[in-house]
Design a protein around this motif. Structure first.
Motif, short mmCIF file in Angstrom:
data_model
loop_
_atom_site.label_atom_id
_atom_site.label_comp_id
_atom_site.label_asym_id
_atom_site.label_seq_id
_atom_site.Cartn_x
_atom_site.Cartn_y
_atom_site.Cartn_z
N PHE A 1 31.81 39.18 44.55
CA PHE A 1 31.25 38.04 45.79
C PHE A 1 32.40 37.11 45.17
CE2 PHE A 1 30.13 36.07 49.56
CZ PHE A 1 30.17 34.87 49.28
N ASP A 2 31.73 36.04 43.88
CA ASP A 2 32.62 35.36 43.65
C ASP A 2 34.32 35.59 44.13
OD1 ASP A 2 33.04 33.82 40.58
OD2 ASP A 2 33.79 33.37 42.14
N VAL A 3 34.35 36.63 43.01
CA VAL A 3 36.25 37.27 42.79
C VAL A 3 36.21 37.73 44.15
CG1 VAL A 3 37.58 38.88 41.37
CG2 VAL A 3 35.77 38.17 40.06
N MET A 4 36.03 38.03 45.09
CA MET A 4 36.82 38.40 46.25
C MET A 4 36.40 37.16 47.16
SD MET A 4 35.17 41.97 46.07
CE MET A 4 36.18 42.61 47.96
N GLY B 1 46.31 39.16 31.56
CA GLY B 1 45.29 38.97 33.35
C GLY B 1 43.70 39.18 33.44
N GLY B 2 43.12 38.83 31.81
CA GLY B 2 41.96 38.32 32.80
C GLY B 2 41.67 37.60 32.84
N TYR C 1 33.43 46.24 33.88
CA TYR C 1 34.76 46.50 34.67
C TYR C 1 35.05 46.64 35.96
CZ TYR C 1 36.50 51.04 37.02
OH TYR C 1 37.25 51.69 37.29
N ALA C 2 33.86 46.51 37.03
CA ALA C 2 33.93 46.50 38.06
C ALA C 2 34.92 45.32 38.45
CB ALA C 2 32.76 46.01 39.12
N ILE C 3 34.91 44.03 37.76
CA ILE C 3 35.45 42.29 38.17
C ILE C 3 37.28 42.93 37.34
CG2 ILE C 3 35.50 39.97 37.63
CD1 ILE C 3 32.51 40.79 37.66
N ARG D 1 40.65 43.38 40.57
CA ARG D 1 41.63 42.02 40.78
C ARG D 1 42.75 43.35 40.30
NH1 ARG D 1 40.88 39.13 35.91
NH2 ARG D 1 42.84 37.20 36.88
N PHE D 2 42.50 44.15 39.59
CA PHE D 2 43.94 45.18 39.40
C PHE D 2 43.79 46.33 39.53
CE2 PHE D 2 45.60 40.95 36.90
CZ PHE D 2 44.65 40.99 36.77
N ALA D 3 43.70 46.77 40.46
CA ALA D 3 43.27 48.05 41.94
C ALA D 3 44.21 49.46 41.30
CB ALA D 3 42.86 47.85 43.23
#
Lengths: 92, 538, 214
Positions: free
Chosen positions: A87-90, B238-239, C44-46, C50-52
């Motif tokens: 939720f934060d990241v998006m 990019g991390g 992994y998910a996060i 960001r880099f799908a």
């Protein structure tokens, strides 16, 4: 807390076959052009497979409710971590 | 009821004097003592670091130590105090000793796992101390990436490994407590007859078991990234450094509840005993403990309001943080209601418990200031935060720990501590604590950043007050160490129940026999079934 | 511990309490394992969100045939383990040892196939730090994908190795007549651990190998 009913071996074999079928399905869906829907579908199949293993092979279906709660809490914990962080990241 | 009982030759202390009998013991009571010795030593090291910090902060310029050393000092202080003192403190010492006794069992469910947890703790502690003393770490106890993963040239890997190992100790302890409380209660000991200390150990154990694995993986990710130069926290690839913070605080916020919930349990035991009445609202207290543990997992983002987290996520975390304050407040109201019209007496444990309530209230309220995003923008990373968490962790948790040590000292050792010295220490600690940390609220509000060795000259007066207070605190902590050690040899022998307290642990000898009870207890009354007539002795 | 005698450790009141406590204990431990891997899945998910595209590209380079076979191998080892626990419950000592042996063999096969897979990855320059090379766009993020790929499968493989060690220990104990229908808790507990390692793989597999194959 212990199992009152034993599981017959044939049940384990049936579960195994079901798991293999689901494995084939999940691999197959990756080859269909489902775009963003691929992963939710795959994860749904994973959850189904996990449920089969936990309920039958790990005897959760006969287990005291406490054990089911503990298993659920484990998954619930991951869900909170992933959902709130995502939720934060998006929403940045 | 209070006739002096000379400890029989059967008690758990006299059942073996060799090193081997202690180092291979499976007796939860002895393991509790082993833990107490270990954390006392570690508390001393962490406290020494704090003393150096406060000395250095007497002057606006860092004249005592170099700036690099200062960074290592506050890191060392945080790492040791959090993971090697506070987290194990009440659970591994008082919890190990009391959980089986309070539920009426002979031992914990898995005694060998219990001993293993102590060895893991010692191993982690030795590795961490070794690393801290031979080079040190300068990242802060929070190990934020990318400094910890990429830029710091200090002994991050070693210290992270030490904490990782100690984490397994936490998990095993928590696992043992949960199983014991579920499965090994004596006949008649239903859930709602359990002492609130047990409820607090149960909730703490749930957090220990669920949160610590996430820390383990986070440290592993950090260490691997540091070693191999690639990882998901590195912005160059990019991390996301904030990913580290999410993972780290998902553990570290519940961790603060590991540190305070046990002290809440101790407070309930002491207050009911020294008011001669049951804790007000027992069920609400039990539910509140569980609620704190559960809600505590939902609020971690309040450590990240100004780190780059989205404002929407921040709002959600802020709201949830306000919610978690509610069960804590309920507990404070209920302790106060317990005091109301109670037959209050002021032995040392009660002085510690009363100090706990007051300091916890201040610490908790100031947490609400920080939970408001608007205020946090100004207060984040200032001494206001430092004061807030020290009010909870030192003011409340450590006073709760000392209160518990005093309250159960007769049971654990078979000796009474000297009451006069103990009351003096309690008051000295309370005064010293406030003098140390209240000025830090002011400093934070005025804008002094935390983790800085230097500050503008106009802040000096508050820093001097704070350092002066810390010198009182040193005495407040050293005195109990001295008189408690003294009491082991010269203290008055304690009867089975010197406080006339309710609870299964008081119905057996002081010190208890190895198997805890001569026969399995049968519980027939509710918790805290105090009759008003008899006051506590001692 | 002898055949048919229900013994219990002194802190417990009876064998039933010991069995129940052990079962509760192992499930709590399994919950800790779920959270341990959960943190990894969160990382992994996060990163993936960001880099799908980079993750999809990386996923296409993984060896699906080998991993698919490996998944079937692990699922089968779960079957043999379950049959082993069943044999233990009914006192069929030889059958138990047989099923445990098969489980170990399948577990070793899993590791062997994984080793082959890793070797292919290495030959195709997909191992970060060693000699990673990717010609397409977002190479850094594809490298991040493979960093997570090796991290996740590596930690999982470590758990498989530990599991094989436990099963081997159980097999040795079984050969010494340690178990009986009244006491087979270590078999049960090891079985639960092994099944969880399987369950974890059931999530690892799609998120690494099946992101996008079309």
């Amino acid at each position: 807390m212990t199992r009152r009913t034993d599981t017959r071996p044939v049940v384990y074999v049936l579960v195994w076959l079901a798991l293999l079928v689901l494995l084939a399905v999940t691999v197959g869906t990756a080859y269909l052009s489902l775009g963003w829907a691929t992963t939710p579908l795959n994860l749904t199949i994973s959850v189904t497979q996990a449920a089969l293993v936990m309920l039958f092979s790990m005897h959760l279906r006969f287990a005291h409710p406490l054990l089911k709660i503990i298993a659920a809490i484990g998954f619930f914990g991951i869900t909170i971590l992933i959902v709130l962080s995502l939720f934060d990241v998006m929403t940045r | 009821m209070n006739s002096a009982v000379i400890a029989s030759h059967e008690d758990y202390l006299s059942s073996g004097w060799s090193w081997r009998s202690w180092l291979t013991t499976l007796d939860h009571k002895r393991i509790g003592i082993l833990y107490t010795i270990a954390i006392t030593l570690l508390f001393g090291i962490g406290g020494a670091a704090a003393a150096m910090i406060r000395l250095d902060l007497l002057t606006p310029h860092s004249q005592l130590v170099s700036i690099e050393t200062y960074n290592k000092l506050f890191t060392m202080h945080g790492v040791i105090m959090v993971w090697f003192f506070l987290i194990p403190s009440i659970p591994a010492t008082l919890g190990n000793f009391l959980v089986p006794m309070m539920v009426g069992a002979r031992d914990l469910a898995f005694p060998r796992l219990n001993l293993a947890s102590w060895y893991l703790f010692v191993a982690g502690g030795l590795l961490t101390i070794y690393a801290l003393l031979t080079g040190g770490v300068d990242t802060g106890w929070t190990f934020y990436a990318p400094y910890s993963t990429t830029f710091s040239s200090s002994r991050v890997f070693a210290v992270a490994s030490g904490v990782f190992i100690a984490g397994f100790s936490s998990i095993l302890t928590g696992l043992n407590f949960v199983v014991t409380i579920h499965e090994m209660r004596a006949p008649g000991m239903t859930w709602f007859r359990l002492p609130l200390f047990i409820w607090s150990m149960y909730a703490t154990s749930l957090i220990l078991v669920l949160a610590t694995p996430v820390l383990a993986m986070t440290l592993m990710l950090m260490a691997i990234e540091r070693t191999f130069g690639i990882g998901v926290f590195d912005p160059a690839l990019g991390g996301d450094p904030l990913l580290f913070q999410h993972l780290f605080w998902f553990y570290s916020h519940p961790a603060v509840y590991i540190m305070i919930v046990p002290a809440m349990g101790v407070a309930s035991e002491i207050i009911s005993c020294f008011c001669r009445k049951p804790v007000f609202g027992y069920r609400f207290m039990a539910y509140a403990i569980l609620a704190i543990a559960a809600f505590g997992f939902l609020v971690w983002g309040h450590h990240m309001f100004v780190s780059g987290q989205s404002a929407y996520a921040g709002t959600v975390f802020s709201l949830l943080t306000f919610l978690v304050a509610v069960p804590s407040a309920i507990k404070v109201f209920n302790w106060t209601a317990t005091l109301y019209k109670g037959q209050v007496s002021f032995q040392a444990p009660m002085l510690y418990a009363l100090g706990f309530i007051g300091l916890f209230t201040i610490g908790g309220l100031t947490g609400l200031f920080l939970a408001s995003m608007g205020l946090d923008i100004h207060l984040h990373d200032t001494y206001f935060v430092v004061a807030h968490f020290h009010y909870i962790m030192v003011g409340a948790a450590v006073m709760g720990f000392f209160g518990g040590i005093h309250f159960w000292w007769p049971k654990i050792t078979g000796r009474m501590y000297p009451e006069g010295w103990a009351r003096f220490s309690a008051i000295l600690t309370f005064v010293g604590f406030n003098l140390t940390f209240f000025p830090q609220f002011i400093l934070g509000y005025l804008g002094m950043p935390r983790r800085y060795p230097e500050y503008p000259p106009e802040f000096q007066v508050w820093n001097v007050l704070s350092s002066a207070g810390s010198s009182l605190l040193v005495f407040g902590y050293v005195l109990p160490l001295l008189y408690l050690m003294w009491s082991l040899r010269y203290g008055e022998r304690a009867p089975a129940n010197p406080w006339n307290a309710k609870g299964l642990e008081w119905e057996t000898d002081s010190p208890p026999p190895s198997e805890n009870f001569h026969s399995t207890p049968l519980v027939t009354e509710e918790a805290y079934a105090y009759a008003r007539a008899e006051p506590p002795h001692g | 511990m002898a055949d048919g005698v229900a013994v219990h450790a002194p802190q417990f009141d009876d064998a039933e309490q010991q069995r129940t406590a052990s079962n509760l204990g192992i499930w709590i431990f399994l919950a800790t394992e779920i959270l341990f891997f959960g943190a990894l899945f969160a990382a992994y998910a996060i990163t993936r969100v960001r880099f799908a595209e980079a993750f999809a590209a990386g996923s296409r380079l993984t060896n699906l045939p080998l991993a698919g076979v490996n998944t079937a191998v692990l699922l089968t080892s779960s079957l043999t383990m379950a049959l082993g626990v069943h044999a233990a419950r009914h006192g069929a000592r030889r059958a138990l040892i047989g099923w445990l042996g098969m489980t170990i063999a399948l577990g070793c096969a899993f590791l062997a196939i994984k080793a082959v897979e890793y070797r292919f990855d290495y030959l195709e320059h997909l191992v970060p730090v060693l000699d990673f090379h990717y010609a397409g766009p977002q190479a850094d993020q594809v490298e991040l994908f493979f960093y997570l790929y090796f991290f996740i499968t590596g930690v999982h493989a470590l758990h498989v190795i530990i599991g094989i060690g436990c099963i081997a220990t159980i097999a040795v104990m079984a050969s010494r007549h340690t178990f009986s229908p009244a006491y087979f808790t270590p078999v049960d507990v090891t079985g639960l651990y092994w099944h969880l390692v399987d369950v974890i793989w059931l999530f690892v597999f799609p998120i690494l190998y099946l992101i996008s194959r079309s």
